[in-house]
Design a protein around this motif. Structure first.
Motif, PDB file in Angstrom:
ATOM      1  N   GLU A 149      -2.981  13.028   7.917  1.00  0.00           N
ATOM      2  CA  GLU A 149      -4.273  12.405   7.702  1.00  0.00           C
ATOM      3  C   GLU A 149      -4.076  10.930   7.300  1.00  0.00           C
ATOM      4  N   ASP A 150      -4.956  10.078   7.768  1.00  0.00           N
ATOM      5  CA  ASP A 150      -4.892   8.637   7.458  1.00  0.00           C
ATOM      6  C   ASP A 150      -3.618   7.968   7.973  1.00  0.00           C
ATOM      7  N   LYS A 151      -3.038   8.501   9.053  1.00  0.00           N
ATOM      8  CA  LYS A 151      -1.808   7.869   9.566  1.00  0.00           C
ATOM      9  C   LYS A 151      -2.076   6.456  10.086  1.00  0.00           C
ATOM     10  N   GLU A 152      -3.305   6.205  10.577  1.00  0.00           N
ATOM     11  CA  GLU A 152      -3.629   4.860  11.051  1.00  0.00           C
ATOM     12  C   GLU A 152      -3.609   3.859   9.909  1.00  0.00           C
ATOM     13  N   LEU A 153      -4.014   4.323   8.730  1.00  0.00           N
ATOM     14  CA  LEU A 153      -3.981   3.458   7.550  1.00  0.00           C
ATOM     15  C   LEU A 153      -2.542   3.123   7.171  1.00  0.00           C
ATOM     16  N   GLU A 156       6.657   0.062   0.433  1.00  0.00           N
ATOM     17  CA  GLU A 156       6.800   1.337  -0.268  1.00  0.00           C
ATOM     18  C   GLU A 156       5.747   1.480  -1.348  1.00  0.00           C
ATOM     19  N   ARG A 157       5.513   0.367  -2.084  1.00  0.00           N
ATOM     20  CA  ARG A 157       4.525   0.421  -3.164  1.00  0.00           C
ATOM     21  C   ARG A 157       3.139   0.745  -2.618  1.00  0.00           C
ATOM     22  N   GLU A 158       2.752   0.087  -1.543  1.00  0.00           N
ATOM     23  CA  GLU A 158       1.422   0.296  -0.977  1.00  0.00           C
ATOM     24  C   GLU A 158       1.269   1.726  -0.450  1.00  0.00           C
ATOM     25  N   ILE A 159       2.337   2.251   0.134  1.00  0.00           N
ATOM     26  CA  ILE A 159       2.269   3.611   0.670  1.00  0.00           C
ATOM     27  C   ILE A 159       2.224   4.631  -0.468  1.00  0.00           C
ATOM     28  N   ARG A 160       2.997   4.385  -1.520  1.00  0.00           N
ATOM     29  CA  ARG A 160       2.957   5.296  -2.678  1.00  0.00           C
ATOM     30  C   ARG A 160       1.577   5.300  -3.319  1.00  0.00           C
ATOM     31  N   ASN A 161       0.885   4.175  -3.242  1.00  0.00           N
ATOM     32  CA  ASN A 161      -0.462   4.105  -3.827  1.00  0.00           C
ATOM     33  C   ASN A 161      -1.455   4.988  -3.086  1.00  0.00           C
ATOM     34  N   MET A 162      -1.103   5.365  -1.853  1.00  0.00           N
ATOM     35  CA  MET A 162      -1.956   6.286  -1.102  1.00  0.00           C
ATOM     36  C   MET A 162      -1.559   7.716  -1.470  1.00  0.00           C
ATOM     37  N   SER A 211      -2.984  10.442  -1.704  1.00  0.00           N
ATOM     38  CA  SER A 211      -3.477  11.599  -0.952  1.00  0.00           C
ATOM     39  C   SER A 211      -2.586  11.939   0.232  1.00  0.00           C
ATOM     40  N   VAL A 212      -1.846  10.954   0.747  1.00  0.00           N
ATOM     41  CA  VAL A 212      -1.011  11.231   1.909  1.00  0.00           C
ATOM     42  C   VAL A 212       0.484  11.188   1.590  1.00  0.00           C
ATOM     43  N   TYR A 213       0.829  10.696   0.403  1.00  0.00           N
ATOM     44  CA  TYR A 213       2.258  10.518   0.125  1.00  0.00           C
ATOM     45  C   TYR A 213       2.994  11.860   0.075  1.00  0.00           C
ATOM     46  N   THR A 214       2.315  12.897  -0.393  1.00  0.00           N
ATOM     47  CA  THR A 214       2.956  14.216  -0.435  1.00  0.00           C
ATOM     48  C   THR A 214       3.313  14.685   0.966  1.00  0.00           C
ATOM     49  N   ALA A 235       6.352  12.815   2.091  1.00  0.00           N
ATOM     50  CA  ALA A 235       7.564  13.296   1.421  1.00  0.00           C
ATOM     51  C   ALA A 235       8.045  14.610   2.012  1.00  0.00           C
ATOM     52  N   ASP A 236       7.099  15.434   2.493  1.00  0.00           N
ATOM     53  CA  ASP A 236       7.479  16.741   3.041  1.00  0.00           C
ATOM     54  C   ASP A 236       7.848  16.666   4.530  1.00  0.00           C
ATOM     55  N   GLN A 237       7.110  15.874   5.291  1.00  0.00           N
ATOM     56  CA  GLN A 237       7.243  15.922   6.743  1.00  0.00           C
ATOM     57  C   GLN A 237       8.065  14.787   7.355  1.00  0.00           C
ATOM     58  N   VAL A 238       8.061  13.634   6.720  1.00  0.00           N
ATOM     59  CA  VAL A 238       8.646  12.445   7.356  1.00  0.00           C
ATOM     60  C   VAL A 238       9.943  12.012   6.705  1.00  0.00           C
ATOM     61  N   LEU A 239       9.916  11.804   5.393  1.00  0.00           N
ATOM     62  CA  LEU A 239      11.076  11.211   4.721  1.00  0.00           C
ATOM     63  C   LEU A 239      12.359  12.024   4.884  1.00  0.00           C
TER      64      LEU A 239
END
Length: 550
Positions: free
Chosen positions: A288-292, A307-313, A315-318, A321-325
């Motif tokens: 969800e919100d991948k375009e963002l 990294e900071r800006e992405i961590r601030n999101m 709702s999607v960071y979890t 962390a599970d699917q991409v990183l």
């Protein structure tokens, strides 16, 4: 006495009438006193028309005040003659609406035009004149010669247009770069290679692929690159060291699994944070919100800000962390391979015996290797049948034009899907040109732009725009480029553009030599022209050689 006076008056009238008639006749007899100058001195056909300016000079005391003179320009040639529109002149006491000539004489300019007719190359332009005086007609005893012959050098232009139609290119690759690739994954923050990764199906497939390369005559290993990464989470300095440690452990693991196969020269490198891989995985995910997320990557280049800006999101960071990183904590084994495609000999053999084995690009390339035009056309027909190839249709049309089969050419072009390209407009312009639809051809060449300049130059030469033709062919070589310079009397430039050792080129060289006054060189070139019967026949009538062949 009265009778005597009447007799004297009658005699005087008869003498006056005789004197007047005698003067009118003398106008005709004194035709050599009229000077007629033609510009150009040698008539020239341009676009099927002969145009010239004629200056007619009447000397002083020549024109009778009450006489009218009709002068008719006539072209006399083998097979006939053609009369132009007469010029009408009147003495100063005539009140008709003609051009007036006083007793002081005059020079009057006239425009003449004739439609060019084959045979007029060897001809002469003359004037035929009649004097009308007091109801009597006095015909000039002989034609007044104005000019010799009609120059038709522009008609030498190669107007077929085919030589200015490049075939559409194939995308055939003689060498195709390929890759064999596998990867191993690491635990977060770790650089040790786990046994499970070494024994994974991915690594087994990779090793088997390398083994298969050893017996593959068409594929050659060019080397292997090992690239180790850290995922873009955590500090850059830690990730930089971590990816470097993974580079070392990955090299050891690679050596272990490939010790019995050839992997070529092996190089290694590390990338601290795999932002490219991150972006690709996000783009292909359902997060969800991948375009963002992708927008953040495009807005910031600093890795820590990203990294900071992405961590601030949050709702999607979890999900990240599970699917991409986890997929980015890795090392890639990339073996570069070159695949040797069919050789020219193999392509021509397959074209004859097993064309079904050729894909579209290979079939298009095979067609270029065939010299015979009919065989070439047959190859393009196969590509049309199997792949509905627009390029094959276009190239087939060129083959048809080379055989002067314009009807079939139009059929191939009508079947093309892309009718908006410059190449399509150019070839349709050629077809219009060959049908003598000059205006239509000019319009299409203009729309086609740069690709059509050589063909647009043909239209310029056919319509008398010689300077425009030379400008379009300024950087070109060949027959038409040389001819354009000749038509502009740039003889030295023309000589440099002649490339072919053939009768047509010898004809141009003979014209150049003749215009320069080098009769010996012109005659030497005309000896070579004799190999071409059509050109040899032209020589005898061509005013370009009138002086040297007298």
């Amino acid at each position: 006495m009265k009778r005597i006076f009447k007799s004297l008056l009658l005699a005087a009238g008869v003498m006056l009438l005789a004197s007047s008639c005698n003067n009118a006749a003398k106008m005709a007899e004194a035709a050599d006193k009229i000077k007629i100058k033609c510009n150009p001195e040698v008539l020239e056909a341009v676009g099927g028309k002969i145009n010239a300016t004629v200056d007619v000079t009447f000397p002083e005391e020549y024109f009778l005040p009450k006489a009218t003179l009709e002068v008719t320009p006539v072209i006399i040639y083998v097979g006939g003659e053609v009369a132009g529109k007469p010029f009408m002149y009147q003495g100063e006491k005539i009140t008709d609406n003609y051009k007036s000539v006083s007793k002081d004489g005059a020079t009057i300019s006239e425009k003449i035009q004739f439609d060019f007719v084959p045979g007029m190359e060897k001809s002469e332009l003359v004037a035929r004149a009649k004097v009308y005086y007091k109801g009597n007609e006095y015909t000039y005893p002989a034609d007044i010669k104005i000019a010799d012959g009609v120059n038709t050098t522009y008609t030498l232009v190669d107007a077929s247009g085919v030589s200015n139609l490049p075939m559409m290119a194939d995308n055939y690759q003689e060498i195709i770069p390929q890759k064999e690739e596998a990867q191993i994954l690491y635990k977060i923050g770790r650089s040790e290679v786990r046994d499970s990764e070494i024994k994974s199906d991915d690594i087994k497939r990779f090793v088997d692929a390398l083994k298969a390369l050893e017996s593959d005559a068409r594929r050659t290993v060019k080397g292997t690159e090992i690239v180790a990464y850290a995922s873009p989470d955590g500090s850059y300095s830690i990730n930089d060291k971590l990816s470097s440690d993974r580079e070392k452990s990955a090299k050891k693991a690679f050596d272990q699994v490939t010790k019995k196969v050839d992997a070529g020269n092996v190089t290694t490198r590390s990338i601290a944070e795999d932002w490219d891989g991150f972006q690709e995985l996000v783009k292909n995910s359902n997060i969800e919100d991948k375009e963002l997320i992708l927008r953040v990557l495009s807005m910031y280049s600093d890795p820590e800000v990203r990294e900071r800006e992405i961590r601030n999101m949050s709702s999607v960071y979890t999900s990240l962390a599970d699917q991409v990183l986890p997929e980015l904590r890795r090392a890639r084994f990339i073996t570069n391979v070159e695949y040797a495609n069919f050789t020219a000999d193999e392509l021509t053999t397959l074209l004859d015996n097993n064309s079904e084995a050729l894909d579209e690009e290979a079939l298009l390339r095979a067609a270029t290797l065939v010299k015979d035009n009919k065989a070439k056309l047959a190859a393009y027909k196969k590509a049309i049948t199997r792949f509905d190839s627009d390029r094959a249709k276009y190239n087939a049309a060129i083959c048809a034009l080379r055989d002067n089969n314009d009807k079939d050419a139009k059929g191939y072009l009508a079947a093309m899907k892309d009718k908006a390209s410059d190449a399509y407009k150019n070839i349709m312009g050629v077809i219009a040109l060959r049908a003598n639809k000059i205006d239509e051809a000019a319009k299409l060449f203009n729309e086609a732009g740069e690709i059509a300049k050589p063909n647009a130059a043909i239209v310029d030469m056919l319509t008398g725009k010689y300077a425009d033709a030379a400008a379009k062919l300024k950087d070109a070589k060949g027959f038409n480029a040389a001819l354009a310079d000749i038509l502009n009397n740039n003889l030295d430039g023309a000589a440099k553009k002649i490339t072919c050792d053939c009768p047509k080129s010898s004809y141009l060289k003979a014209i150049i030599a003749s215009r320069k006054g080098d009769a010996a060189a012109a005659k030497a070139e005309l000896e070579k022209v004799k190999k071409n019967a059509q050109l040899a026949e032209r020589v005898a009538k061509d005013v370009e050689f009138a002086k040297i062949l007298r």
